[in-house]
Motif scaffolding. Structure first.
Motif, PDB file in Angstrom:
ATOM      1  N   UNK A 132      64.010  73.811  44.163  1.00 23.85           N
ATOM      2  CA  UNK A 132      64.065  73.481  45.587  1.00 23.85           C
ATOM      3  C   UNK A 132      64.763  74.569  46.409  1.00 23.85           C
ATOM      4  N   UNK A 133      65.223  75.613  45.746  1.00 21.78           N
ATOM      5  CA  UNK A 133      65.840  76.737  46.451  1.00 21.78           C
ATOM      6  C   UNK A 133      67.306  76.565  46.779  1.00 21.78           C
ATOM      7  N   UNK A 134      67.966  75.589  46.173  1.00 26.39           N
ATOM      8  CA  UNK A 134      69.385  75.367  46.426  1.00 26.39           C
ATOM      9  C   UNK A 134      70.195  75.928  45.251  1.00 26.39           C
ATOM     10  N   UNK A 135      70.426  77.238  45.276  1.00 31.53           N
ATOM     11  CA  UNK A 135      71.112  77.917  44.176  1.00 31.53           C
ATOM     12  C   UNK A 135      72.544  77.423  43.996  1.00 31.53           C
ATOM     13  N   UNK A 136      73.204  77.066  45.093  1.00 29.15           N
ATOM     14  CA  UNK A 136      74.592  76.607  44.989  1.00 29.15           C
ATOM     15  C   UNK A 136      74.685  75.302  44.196  1.00 29.15           C
ATOM     16  N   UNK A 137      73.848  74.335  44.534  1.00 22.24           N
ATOM     17  CA  UNK A 137      73.869  73.065  43.786  1.00 22.24           C
ATOM     18  C   UNK A 137      73.372  73.282  42.357  1.00 22.24           C
ATOM     19  N   UNK A 138      72.399  74.165  42.191  1.00 24.14           N
ATOM     20  CA  UNK A 138      71.917  74.469  40.838  1.00 24.14           C
ATOM     21  C   UNK A 138      73.057  75.012  39.989  1.00 24.14           C
ATOM     22  N   UNK A 139      73.838  75.925  40.556  1.00 21.92           N
ATOM     23  CA  UNK A 139      74.967  76.505  39.828  1.00 21.92           C
ATOM     24  C   UNK A 139      76.020  75.448  39.533  1.00 21.92           C
ATOM     25  N   UNK A 140      76.274  74.558  40.484  1.00 20.10           N
ATOM     26  CA  UNK A 140      77.246  73.482  40.246  1.00 20.10           C
ATOM     27  C   UNK A 140      76.858  72.672  39.020  1.00 20.10           C
ATOM     28  N   UNK A 141      75.581  72.328  38.910  1.00 20.99           N
ATOM     29  CA  UNK A 141      75.137  71.519  37.769  1.00 20.99           C
ATOM     30  C   UNK A 141      75.092  72.332  36.481  1.00 20.99           C
ATOM     31  N   UNK A 142      74.808  73.615  36.583  1.00 18.51           N
ATOM     32  CA  UNK A 142      74.878  74.485  35.408  1.00 18.51           C
ATOM     33  C   UNK A 142      76.297  74.474  34.840  1.00 18.51           C
ATOM     34  N   UNK A 143      77.280  74.594  35.705  1.00 20.92           N
ATOM     35  CA  UNK A 143      78.683  74.592  35.273  1.00 20.92           C
ATOM     36  C   UNK A 143      79.051  73.237  34.660  1.00 20.92           C
ATOM     37  N   UNK A 144      78.648  72.154  35.310  1.00 19.56           N
ATOM     38  CA  UNK A 144      78.951  70.815  34.783  1.00 19.56           C
ATOM     39  C   UNK A 144      78.281  70.578  33.436  1.00 19.56           C
ATOM     40  N   UNK A 145      77.040  71.009  33.308  1.00 22.55           N
ATOM     41  CA  UNK A 145      76.348  70.870  32.024  1.00 22.55           C
ATOM     42  C   UNK A 145      77.026  71.686  30.937  1.00 22.55           C
ATOM     43  N   UNK A 146      77.396  72.911  31.276  1.00 22.92           N
ATOM     44  CA  UNK A 146      78.072  73.772  30.305  1.00 22.92           C
ATOM     45  C   UNK A 146      79.421  73.220  29.876  1.00 22.92           C
ATOM     46  N   UNK A 147      80.098  72.530  30.780  1.00 22.82           N
ATOM     47  CA  UNK A 147      81.410  71.973  30.462  1.00 22.82           C
ATOM     48  C   UNK A 147      81.328  70.824  29.462  1.00 22.82           C
ATOM     49  N   UNK A 148      80.151  70.253  29.295  1.00 22.63           N
ATOM     50  CA  UNK A 148      80.002  69.101  28.393  1.00 22.63           C
ATOM     51  C   UNK A 148      79.237  69.424  27.110  1.00 22.63           C
ATOM     52  N   UNK A 149      78.857  70.686  26.889  1.00 27.75           N
ATOM     53  CA  UNK A 149      78.044  70.996  25.704  1.00 27.75           C
ATOM     54  C   UNK A 149      78.785  70.749  24.402  1.00 27.75           C
ATOM     55  N   UNK A 150      80.106  70.723  24.450  1.00 26.93           N
ATOM     56  CA  UNK A 150      80.852  70.456  23.222  1.00 26.93           C
ATOM     57  C   UNK A 150      80.616  69.022  22.717  1.00 26.93           C
ATOM     58  N   UNK A 151      80.035  68.168  23.540  1.00 31.67           N
ATOM     59  CA  UNK A 151      79.709  66.799  23.122  1.00 31.67           C
ATOM     60  C   UNK A 151      78.397  66.748  22.334  1.00 31.67           C
TER      61      UNK A 151
END
Length: 147
Positions: free
Chosen positions: A102-121
């Motif tokens: 959708x062209x919203x790089x800022x929100x995309x990056x926010x979710x990338x960070x949140x997803x990465x923070x939980x990969x240890x699960x």
């Protein structure tokens, strides 16, 4: 959950419209206040069969909202391995990807960070590697360094 699984099979076979129809029927039965685990699984799967990214986003957000109401006890009761925390890398990956579309790089990056923070699960298995790889690919598409 059996019918949700059938919808996933339809999607895998390329029958997206049939999957959407089945998921819509199940959603009508579950309703927006039904079992949070079922809502999460259904909305997460329904997002994957949308042609319009705005509809995909709507379903991905419903999945994330439902996940926030799922407990580990409910996850274990359903026979799902791991904890509800293990749902979040995939949920955030999907949200990051749809925001990118959708062209919203800022929100995309926010979710990338949140997803990465939980990969240890995630487990060190095919699913875990698939989701981690998806997050890495999203980071590349967003022009960022790996997590």
């Amino acid at each position: 959950m059996t019918r949700i699984g059938r919808g996933i099979e339809l999607r895998t076979l390329g029958e997206r419209e049939a999957a959407r129809t089945l998921f819509a029927e199940v959603w009508a039965e579950i309703g927006p206040e039904g079992d949070a685990l079922h809502r999460c699984a259904l909305a997460h799967s329904m997002a994957d069969v949308q042609d319009d990214p705005r509809e995909e986003l709507r379903w991905d957000l419903l999945a994330l909202d439902a996940a926030d109401s799922v407990t580990d006890d409910r996850v274990h009761e359903a026979g799902v391995a791991g904890s509800v925390r293990g749902f979040y890398p995939s949920l955030h990956l999907n949200l990051g990807e749809v925001y990118r579309k959708l062209g919203d790089a800022e929100k995309a990056m926010d979710h990338l960070v949140l997803g990465g923070a939980a990969v240890d699960a995630l487990g060190d298995d095919g699913y875990g590697r698939m989701i981690t790889g998806g997050l890495d690919a999203l980071a590349t598409r967003l022009g960022q360094l790996k997590r």
